[in-house]
Design a protein around this motif. Structure first.
Motif, PDB file in Angstrom:
ATOM      1  N   SER A  85      11.303   1.515 -12.742  1.00 55.42           N
ATOM      2  CA  SER A  85      12.498   2.168 -12.207  1.00 55.42           C
ATOM      3  C   SER A  85      13.517   2.460 -13.294  1.00 55.42           C
ATOM      4  CB  SER A  85      13.141   1.296 -11.118  1.00 55.42           C
ATOM      5  OG  SER A  85      12.325   1.244  -9.981  1.00 55.42           O
ATOM      6  N   GLY A  86      13.422   1.722 -14.395  1.00 53.29           N
ATOM      7  CA  GLY A  86      14.339   1.971 -15.496  1.00 53.29           C
ATOM      8  C   GLY A  86      14.044   3.253 -16.241  1.00 53.29           C
ATOM      9  N   PHE A  87      12.796   3.662 -16.231  1.00 52.57           N
ATOM     10  CA  PHE A  87      12.408   4.860 -16.973  1.00 52.57           C
ATOM     11  C   PHE A  87      12.121   6.052 -16.066  1.00 52.57           C
ATOM     12  CE2 PHE A  87      11.450   1.263 -19.699  1.00 52.57           C
ATOM     13  CZ  PHE A  87      12.029   1.675 -20.896  1.00 52.57           C
ATOM     14  N   ILE A  88      11.912   5.768 -14.800  1.00 53.32           N
ATOM     15  CA  ILE A  88      11.692   6.830 -13.820  1.00 53.32           C
ATOM     16  C   ILE A  88      12.675   6.583 -12.683  1.00 53.32           C
ATOM     17  CG2 ILE A  88      10.016   7.950 -12.310  1.00 53.32           C
ATOM     18  CD1 ILE A  88       7.816   6.637 -14.001  1.00 53.32           C
ATOM     19  N   ASP A  89      13.361   7.590 -12.255  1.00 49.74           N
ATOM     20  CA  ASP A  89      14.342   7.453 -11.184  1.00 49.74           C
ATOM     21  C   ASP A  89      13.771   6.599 -10.050  1.00 49.74           C
ATOM     22  OD1 ASP A  89      15.806   8.153  -8.680  1.00 49.74           O
ATOM     23  OD2 ASP A  89      16.943   9.414 -10.051  1.00 49.74           O
ATOM     24  N   ASN A  90      14.565   5.607  -9.591  1.00 49.11           N
ATOM     25  CA  ASN A  90      14.018   4.655  -8.624  1.00 49.11           C
ATOM     26  C   ASN A  90      13.756   5.241  -7.239  1.00 49.11           C
ATOM     27  OD1 ASN A  90      16.687   4.836  -7.777  1.00 49.11           O
ATOM     28  ND2 ASN A  90      17.213   2.731  -8.336  1.00 49.11           N
ATOM     29  N   ILE A  91      14.282   6.430  -6.953  1.00 49.95           N
ATOM     30  CA  ILE A  91      14.015   7.047  -5.649  1.00 49.95           C
ATOM     31  C   ILE A  91      12.551   7.495  -5.543  1.00 49.95           C
ATOM     32  CG2 ILE A  91      14.581   8.952  -4.090  1.00 49.95           C
ATOM     33  CD1 ILE A  91      17.454   8.799  -5.161  1.00 49.95           C
ATOM     34  N   PRO A  92      12.057   8.339  -6.458  1.00 47.75           N
ATOM     35  CA  PRO A  92      10.635   8.696  -6.353  1.00 47.75           C
ATOM     36  C   PRO A  92       9.715   7.503  -6.577  1.00 47.75           C
ATOM     37  CG  PRO A  92      11.581   9.600  -8.371  1.00 47.75           C
ATOM     38  CD  PRO A  92      12.714   9.104  -7.533  1.00 47.75           C
ATOM     39  N   TYR A  93      10.157   6.538  -7.388  1.00 44.10           N
ATOM     40  CA  TYR A  93       9.319   5.362  -7.603  1.00 44.10           C
ATOM     41  C   TYR A  93       9.090   4.603  -6.294  1.00 44.10           C
ATOM     42  CZ  TYR A  93       7.860   0.688  -8.796  1.00 44.10           C
ATOM     43  OH  TYR A  93       7.178  -0.507  -8.820  1.00 44.10           O
ATOM     44  N   VAL A  94      10.166   4.340  -5.556  1.00 40.36           N
ATOM     45  CA  VAL A  94      10.039   3.598  -4.299  1.00 40.36           C
ATOM     46  C   VAL A  94       9.271   4.409  -3.259  1.00 40.36           C
ATOM     47  CG1 VAL A  94      11.357   2.722  -2.315  1.00 40.36           C
ATOM     48  CG2 VAL A  94      12.031   2.113  -4.637  1.00 40.36           C
ATOM     49  N   ALA A  95       9.496   5.716  -3.242  1.00 36.51           N
ATOM     50  CA  ALA A  95       8.745   6.555  -2.307  1.00 36.51           C
ATOM     51  C   ALA A  95       7.242   6.465  -2.580  1.00 36.51           C
ATOM     52  CB  ALA A  95       9.212   8.005  -2.407  1.00 36.51           C
ATOM     53  N   THR A  96       6.879   6.316  -3.842  1.00 34.40           N
ATOM     54  CA  THR A  96       5.470   6.195  -4.218  1.00 34.40           C
ATOM     55  C   THR A  96       4.934   4.805  -3.919  1.00 34.40           C
ATOM     56  OG1 THR A  96       5.891   7.726  -6.044  1.00 34.40           O
ATOM     57  CG2 THR A  96       3.824   6.526  -6.095  1.00 34.40           C
ATOM     58  N   MET A  97       5.730   3.770  -4.197  1.00 31.70           N
ATOM     59  CA  MET A  97       5.274   2.398  -4.046  1.00 31.70           C
ATOM     60  C   MET A  97       5.219   1.941  -2.590  1.00 31.70           C
ATOM     61  SD  MET A  97       4.216   0.602  -6.572  1.00 31.70           S
ATOM     62  CE  MET A  97       4.454  -1.054  -5.910  1.00 31.70           C
ATOM     63  N   SER A  98       6.049   2.495  -1.738  1.00 34.18           N
ATOM     64  CA  SER A  98       6.132   2.021  -0.351  1.00 34.18           C
ATOM     65  C   SER A  98       4.777   2.010   0.359  1.00 34.18           C
ATOM     66  CB  SER A  98       7.144   2.847   0.438  1.00 34.18           C
ATOM     67  OG  SER A  98       8.442   2.631  -0.050  1.00 34.18           O
ATOM     68  N   PRO A  99       4.001   3.098   0.289  1.00 32.17           N
ATOM     69  CA  PRO A  99       2.684   3.046   0.936  1.00 32.17           C
ATOM     70  C   PRO A  99       1.775   1.975   0.336  1.00 32.17           C
ATOM     71  CG  PRO A  99       3.305   5.316   0.462  1.00 32.17           C
ATOM     72  CD  PRO A  99       4.283   4.442  -0.247  1.00 32.17           C
ATOM     73  N   LEU A 100       1.913   1.711  -0.973  1.00 30.96           N
ATOM     74  CA  LEU A 100       1.116   0.658  -1.606  1.00 30.96           C
ATOM     75  C   LEU A 100       1.483  -0.716  -1.043  1.00 30.96           C
ATOM     76  CD1 LEU A 100       1.170   1.722  -5.369  1.00 30.96           C
ATOM     77  CD2 LEU A 100      -0.727   1.921  -3.787  1.00 30.96           C
ATOM     78  N   VAL A 101       2.785  -0.952  -0.871  1.00 34.12           N
ATOM     79  CA  VAL A 101       3.231  -2.230  -0.336  1.00 34.12           C
ATOM     80  C   VAL A 101       2.784  -2.385   1.117  1.00 34.12           C
ATOM     81  CG1 VAL A 101       5.249  -3.670   0.170  1.00 34.12           C
ATOM     82  CG2 VAL A 101       5.180  -2.330  -1.924  1.00 34.12           C
ATOM     83  N   VAL A 102       2.775  -1.275   1.865  1.00 35.68           N
ATOM     84  CA  VAL A 102       2.270  -1.329   3.241  1.00 35.68           C
ATOM     85  C   VAL A 102       0.841  -1.872   3.253  1.00 35.68           C
ATOM     86  CG1 VAL A 102       1.545   0.074   5.219  1.00 35.68           C
ATOM     87  CG2 VAL A 102       3.748   0.508   4.140  1.00 35.68           C
TER      88      VAL A 102
END
Length: 428
Positions: free
Chosen positions: A328-345
């Protein structure tokens, strides 16, 4: 189709991270390609809960943007900042501490980008009157905004995405994240003197600050009262989500509608406060993420992550926390979380203990939100603050921000890790 979805997403992500093109243009361009190529259809993009645009996120942001846009016209934010500066008796350190506390608190109830936009101009004014550089103050405020915004569902856009994907309520965020955020803000306030050594050595012009009249900042008292009532009702709706059975997006839209009616604000005024580019960015991003879900890419990555952690919830939580902070420090945390959320699911679905499973979501929120402080492009609020500073003639370099941001991120993650361990794996 799978390869195309991955390539389109990777290229769009690169463009978003490097700011080569506007973020909304990159996201909408990628969305247009996957739609035109038939990777996903209109049903998957616009109507599916799993692969489509998350309208709860979009409309929650829209409603809050309208409310804050009308509230801005009252001058209450300027009033608060001037009041704080006067109460600090013009001491640069005390001014910074008060502004940091105000920013962190406001960011919990407004999104942090809005808070930064409102507090920055006043900070510039106060620092000018004191005769000191505003750069340390602006940097400290954006750090506080990213930390404070972690406390609630609406404080930071990544939290809105997490809440929607995980089915977490406003109260869930209050109960699980606010305690650690209070500790983080307190520790951050204590280290300000050491973090910004040399920023408080100037001889401030205290007399000029004390001549400011905060009451003159309030431009419309009647509108302020109306905004206060509506905001109180909106937050009551957020907190009483389980009682009223209204989603936060519906509450925000109802609040915005009521405030528009009672305030008599013209459409061109309240619509001008809406950050349409941000909303379009979210829409395009969700469609690209949906294409990855639809083609099975996300489920495959989730299986790999589950294999890597061996079903160990603690290891998974710590891995998510640290990796989220770094990325999240190197990539805006908004697209990062949008990408990671399905993985966490996918990871949560394989864990038998509900409490430990939910800890993965809190690890994602803490890592992504706190990691946003790592570099100048880690969070949208950082980019906004740098823009404000540059327009004011006091530019902040990428490395000046990052040197401080790395220390703050390390400190906040170091506190978050034992919190997760103790609360969800030792004391649960």
């Amino acid at each position: 189709m799978t390869v195309l979805a991955i390539v389109v997403f990777a290229v769009a992500y690169l463009l978003i991270a490097t700011d080569r093109v506007p973020k909304a243009a990159a996201a909408l361009g990628g969305a247009g390609i996957v739609l035109a190529a038939g990777v996903v259809g209109s049903d998957e993009a616009f109507y599916s809960h799993d692969t489509g645009i998350d309208w709860d996120v979009v409309f929650l942001l829209l409603g809050m943007m309208i409310i804050v846009g009308i509230l801005r016209r009252t001058g209450v934010f300027e009033f608060t900042a001037i009041w704080a500066a006067k109460r600090a008796k013009g001491s640069p350190l005390r001014v910074m501490v008060l502004l940091v506390l105000l920013t962190a608190t406001a960011s919990a109830f407004l999104d942090n980008v809005t808070t930064v936009l409102l507090i920055a101009p006043v900070t510039l004014l106060v620092c000018d009157r004191l005769g000191i550089s505003p750069v340390p103050f602006l940097i400290a405020e954006v750090f506080a905004s990213n930390i404070g915004g972690t406390a609630t569902l609406i404080g930071d856009p990544p939290n809105i995405i997490i809440g929607s994907r995980a089915g977490l309520t406003f109260n869930d965020f209050l109960v699980h994240l606010t305690p650690i955020v209070v500790v983080e803000v307190a520790v951050f306030a204590l280290v300000l003197r050491r973090l910004f050594r040399g920023a408080f050595d100037a001889d401030p012009r205290i007399a000029e600050v004390m001549t400011l009249d905060e009451r003159e900042a309030i431009r419309d008292k009647r509108l302020l009262v109306k905004c206060g009532v509506v905001l109180a009702l909106v937050f009551a709706g957020f907190i009483g989500h389980s009682v009223f059975h209204l989603d936060p997006s519906v509450v925000a839209l109802l609040g915005a509608g009521v405030l528009v009616l009672v305030s008599g604000t013209r459409p061109r005024d309240y619509l001008a406060a809406v950050e349409w580019e941000t909303l379009l960015f979210f829409a395009g991003l969700f469609i690209m993420i949906g294409a990855l879900v639809h083609t099975g890419v996300i489920s495959h990555l989730a299986r790999l992550a589950a294999d890597a952690t061996g079903g160990n919830a603690l290891l998974a939580a710590m891995l998510i926390l640290v990796v989220s902070a770094v990325l999240s420090g190197f990539i805006d945390n908004i697209p990062y979380v949008a990408t990671m959320s399905p993985l966490v699911v996918g990871l949560v679905a394989d864990l038998p203990d509900p409490g430990e499973a939910q800890a993965l979501w809190w690890a994602l929120a803490l890592g992504a939100d706190f990691g946003g402080n790592l570099t100048a492009i880690g969070a949208s609020a950082n980019v906004v603050m740098l823009g404000v500073a540059a327009r004011a003639g006091t530019p902040i370099s990428f490395w000046e921000f990052t040197r401080k941001g790395a220390v703050v991120t390390l400190m906040t993650i170091a506190l978050a890790a034992p919190y997760l361990w103790l609360r969800y794996f030792v004391l649960a």
